[in-house]
Design an enzyme around this catalytic site. Structure first.
Site, PDB file in Angstrom:
ATOM      1  N   GLY A 165       0.811  -1.213   0.000  1.00  0.00           N
ATOM      2  CA  GLY A 165       0.000   0.000   0.000  1.00  0.00           C
ATOM      3  C   GLY A 165       0.837   1.253   0.000  1.00  0.00           C
ATOM      4  O   GLY A 165       2.064   1.232   0.104  1.00  0.00           O
ATOM      5  N   LYS A 211       3.666  12.548  -3.109  1.00  0.00           N
ATOM      6  CA  LYS A 211       4.589  11.474  -2.740  1.00  0.00           C
ATOM      7  C   LYS A 211       5.599  12.032  -1.733  1.00  0.00           C
ATOM      8  O   LYS A 211       6.280  13.018  -2.000  1.00  0.00           O
ATOM      9  CB  LYS A 211       5.300  10.961  -3.992  1.00  0.00           C
ATOM     10  CG  LYS A 211       6.140   9.725  -3.778  1.00  0.00           C
ATOM     11  CD  LYS A 211       6.691   9.218  -5.107  1.00  0.00           C
ATOM     12  CE  LYS A 211       7.564   7.983  -4.892  1.00  0.00           C
ATOM     13  NZ  LYS A 211       8.148   7.519  -6.166  1.00  0.00           N
ATOM     14  N   GLY A 246       7.135   7.836   6.178  1.00  0.00           N
ATOM     15  CA  GLY A 246       6.239   8.362   5.160  1.00  0.00           C
ATOM     16  C   GLY A 246       6.770   9.558   4.399  1.00  0.00           C
ATOM     17  O   GLY A 246       6.052  10.140   3.588  1.00  0.00           O
ATOM     18  N   ASP A 276       4.364  -4.530  -7.490  1.00  0.00           N
ATOM     19  CA  ASP A 276       3.691  -3.316  -7.031  1.00  0.00           C
ATOM     20  C   ASP A 276       4.213  -2.075  -7.750  1.00  0.00           C
ATOM     21  O   ASP A 276       3.648  -0.988  -7.603  1.00  0.00           O
ATOM     22  CB  ASP A 276       3.845  -3.144  -5.511  1.00  0.00           C
ATOM     23  CG  ASP A 276       5.289  -3.148  -5.050  1.00  0.00           C
ATOM     24  OD1 ASP A 276       5.942  -4.202  -5.198  1.00  0.00           O
ATOM     25  OD2 ASP A 276       5.775  -2.114  -4.558  1.00  0.00           O
ATOM     26  N   ASN A 277       5.274  -2.224  -8.536  1.00  0.00           N
ATOM     27  CA  ASN A 277       5.793  -1.124  -9.351  1.00  0.00           C
ATOM     28  C   ASN A 277       5.504  -1.345 -10.833  1.00  0.00           C
ATOM     29  O   ASN A 277       6.146  -0.730 -11.687  1.00  0.00           O
ATOM     30  CB  ASN A 277       7.304  -0.973  -9.157  1.00  0.00           C
ATOM     31  CG  ASN A 277       7.663  -0.515  -7.753  1.00  0.00           C
ATOM     32  OD1 ASN A 277       6.841   0.088  -7.065  1.00  0.00           O
ATOM     33  ND2 ASN A 277       8.861  -0.816  -7.320  1.00  0.00           N
ATOM     34  N   ASP A 296       7.447   4.767 -10.427  1.00  0.00           N
ATOM     35  CA  ASP A 296       8.338   4.564  -9.281  1.00  0.00           C
ATOM     36  C   ASP A 296       9.818   4.563  -9.676  1.00  0.00           C
ATOM     37  O   ASP A 296      10.439   3.511  -9.841  1.00  0.00           O
ATOM     38  CB  ASP A 296       7.975   3.292  -8.505  1.00  0.00           C
ATOM     39  CG  ASP A 296       6.691   3.466  -7.707  1.00  0.00           C
ATOM     40  OD1 ASP A 296       6.434   4.604  -7.276  1.00  0.00           O
ATOM     41  OD2 ASP A 296       5.949   2.497  -7.520  1.00  0.00           O
TER      42      ASP A 296
END
Length: 473
Positions: free
Chosen positions: A86, A109, A122, A245-246, A255
Site C-alpha cells: 500500500g 509522494k 512516510g 507493485d511497481n 516509481d
C-alpha cells in the site's frame, strides 16, 4: 484560494478495503522548488501564487474537491510476496479529467505516514524527489509512457536516513492511474472475489474498455508492457526495482527509485544498491516483465467460473509475451540503426553491432547517436570487425529512405546521465537548483542538438562514474 482542481474522484468511491482515508501530514516550511506549468494546463488545473502552491503541493492545504486516500495493494518484491504493502508515503489527492478527456491521478509522494507505512516515516528526502522529477519528465520527452511530475516542494523538515539528516521534499506525481499488478494481488491473496470483480470492472472502464473478459484484459496489459519494456531497452534505461507493485496496469513507467541509464554498453549492468543478485539487471527486464504478467494472470484466475480453462488460456497469453517483446525490441533497435520496418534478417545486424559495442566498451547513447552522423563513432573505428559490419549496414540502408532522420528521432542526444543527476542532487541539497532547472530544460528536447549543452552529452570521467543508485525510502 485561487488554485482550482476539477476533481472527479472515482477510485475513492470504490468499496471498502480499496483505500484508507488519509490527509497529508503538515510540514513546517513548504517552499516551491518547481511547477510544471504546461502539464498543469493540460490537466485543467488553475495554479495560484508560489505560496499557495507550496501549501497545496507540500500537503498543508487541501484544494476544494480533494478526497485524500492511501491506496491498498500487495506485491512481489524481489520475488518474495508481501500480502499488504500500500501507499506508505503517498496520498492520492484525487483525479481530474484532463483537456484531452483522459482521467489522471494527482498524488503527493513523501507526504507523511499512512495506515500502510509499516513503521516508516512516510517522508521523502530531496534527492529522490529531484531524481524522479527530472527522469520522469525526460522519459516523457523521449516518448516513453511514464508518470509525470507536476511540482516539487521542499518541506523545511529534516528526513533521517542512513546518511543522516537530509532535507525533506514532496513530489506531486501525475499518473493515468496508480492501479498496479499488486492491486489485483491484494484482493486475490484475500480470496475477496467480490472486490476483485469490482476492481476488474473499474480497470476495464478506466484503461481497457474494449476488453470483454479477464483474458482480454490480461492480453491488453501484456501488449502495453511488452512495448514499454522494449522502449526502456532502446533508451538504455534500467528501472532497478521491477516489483509487481511497481508495474502499472496503464503501461506507464512508475516509481523511479534506484533507476539509472547505461553509460558503457554492457547488458548485465546493475545499478540498484538493493538489487544484490541482479534480478533487475538491464538484460533481465524483458524476462521479469513476463514473470510479473504471470503473477497478474494468477490474480485474475479467481474471476473465472471455469478456472482450469482459464489457467490454460492465461498461460498461453503469458507464454506468447516473449515473442511480443522480441518483436518490439526489433522495431525499436531497427529504428536506432535507421530501418523503418526491420525483419528477422536484420536481427543479426543489430546483434553484431551490440557485440562490437561491448568489446569496445563504448557509450551506449553516444554511439547510436553518432552512428547516423558523418563522423561515425570513433570509438568503434579501431574495433576488429567494425568495417565489415559498417559495409553490411550501408548495403542494407540502400533501400531505406530518410534513414538519417529516422536515427535522429530514435537516438537521443541527451539522457539524464547518472553523474549529472547526482551533481544536480548535491547542488540542490546546498540550495542551488540551477543544475536541476538546466537539466529539465535540456532534457525536454532530447533529440535536438544543443551545442551549448554539449557537456551534458559527455560520459562520466573515471572519478564521476556512478556505480550504485539508491531507493528513496
Amino acid at each position: 484560494m485561487s488554485m482550482l482542481f476539477p476533481f472527479d474522484n472515482s477510485y475513492a468511491r470504490l468499496g471498502a478495503g480499496f483505500s484508507a482515508g488519509q490527509a497529508p501530514v503538515q510540514v513546517s516550511a513548504p517552499r516551491l522548488i518547481a511547477v510544471n506549468d504546461a502539464l498543469a494546463a493540460e490537466l485543467g488545473v488553475s495554479l495560484g501564487s508560489d505560496d499557495e502552491m507550496a501549501q497545496v503541493f507540500g500537503g498543508n492545504a487541501l484544494p476544494g474537491g480533494a478526497q485524500p486516500i492511501a491506496q491498498a495493494y500487495a506485491g512481489h518484491q524481489f520475488g518474495g510476496f508481501s500480502p499488504q504493502l500500500g501507499d506508505g508515503r503517498a496520498v492520492l489527492l484525487g483525479e481530474v479529467v484532463d483537456t484531452n478527456g483522459q482521467r489522471r491521478d494527482i498524488q503527493l509522494k513523501g507526504s507523511g505516514p499512512t495506515p500502510f507505512s509499516r513503521n516508516g516515516d512516510g517522508r521523502a528526502w530531496l534527492g529522490p524527489v529531484l531524481r524522479e522529477y527530472v527522469v520522469s519528465e525526460a522519459m516523457h520527452a523521449m516518448g516513453i509512457p511514464t508518470t509525470r511530475a507536476l511540482a516539487a516542494v521542499s518541506t523545511g523538515d529534516p528526513v533521517y536516513r542512513q546518511q543522516g539528516a537530509l532535507p525533506g521534499a514532496v513530489l506531486t506525481r501525475i499518473a493515468a492511474s496508480h492501479l498496479r499488478v499488486g492491486t489485483f494481488q491484494f484482493f486475490a491473496a484475500r480470496q475477496n472475489v467480490p472486490a476483485l470483480r469490482e476492481l476488474y470492472a473499474y480497470t476495464r472502464a478506466r484503461h481497457y474498455p474494449q476488453a470483454q473478459t479477464p483474458g482480454d484484459l490480461l492480453r491488453a496489459v501484456i501488449r502495453r508492457q511488452a512495448t514499454l519494456v522494449a522502449q526502456w531497452l532502446g533508451a538504455g534505461f534500467i528501472h532497478g526495482v521491477m516489483n509487481t507493485d511497481n508495474t502499472a496496469l496503464s503501461g506507464e513507467t512508475i516509481d523511479y527509485g534506484p533507476c539509472a541509464f547505461l553509460d558503457i554498453w554492457h547488458p548485465q549492468t546493475v545499478y540498484s544498491s538493493i538489487d544484490r543478485n541482479g534480478r533487475y539487471a538491464y538484460d533481465n527486464q524483458a524476462r521479469i516483465i513476463v514473470w510479473n504478467m504471470a503473477q497478474f494472470a494468477s490474480a485474475l484466475v479467481p474471476l473465472m467460473e471455469d478456472q482450469e480453462s482459464a489457467i490454460t488460456e492465461f498461460t498461453e497469453a503469458v507464454h506468447a509475451m516473449p515473442a511480443l517483446i522480441d518483436a518490439e525490441w526489433l522495431r525499436v533497435f531497427g529504428a536506432k540503426i535507421g530501418l523503418a520496418a526491420p525483419d528477422e534478417n536484420d536481427r543479426a545486424l543489430i546483434d553484431d553491432l551490440l557485440r562490437l559495442m561491448q568489446v569496445a566498451e563504448v557509450d551506449f547513447t553516444n554511439t547510436f547517436r553518432a552512428l547516423g552522423r558523418p563522423d561515425a563513432p570513433a570509438a568503434l573505428m579501431g574495433t576488429a570487425g567494425f568495417d565489415a559490419w559498417e559495409a553490411r549496414w550501408q548495403a542494407r540502408l540502400t533501400s531505406e529512405d530518410g534513414w538519417r532522420a529516422r536515427m535522429d528521432d530514435a537516438n537521443p542526444a541527451f539522457i539524464p546521465r547518472n553523474h549529472r543527476v547526482e551533481e544536480m542532487i548535491a547542488a540542490g541539497v546546498e540550495g542551488d537548483f540551477a543544475p536541476f532547472r538546466r537539466l529539465l530544460d535540456v532534457l525536454s528536447r532530447p533529440y535536438v542538438d544543443q551545442p551549448d549543452a554539449v557537456d551534458l552529452t559527455l560520459p562520466p570521467a573515471p572519478h564521476e562514474v556512478v556505480r550504485e543508485t539508491f531507493c528513496g525510502t
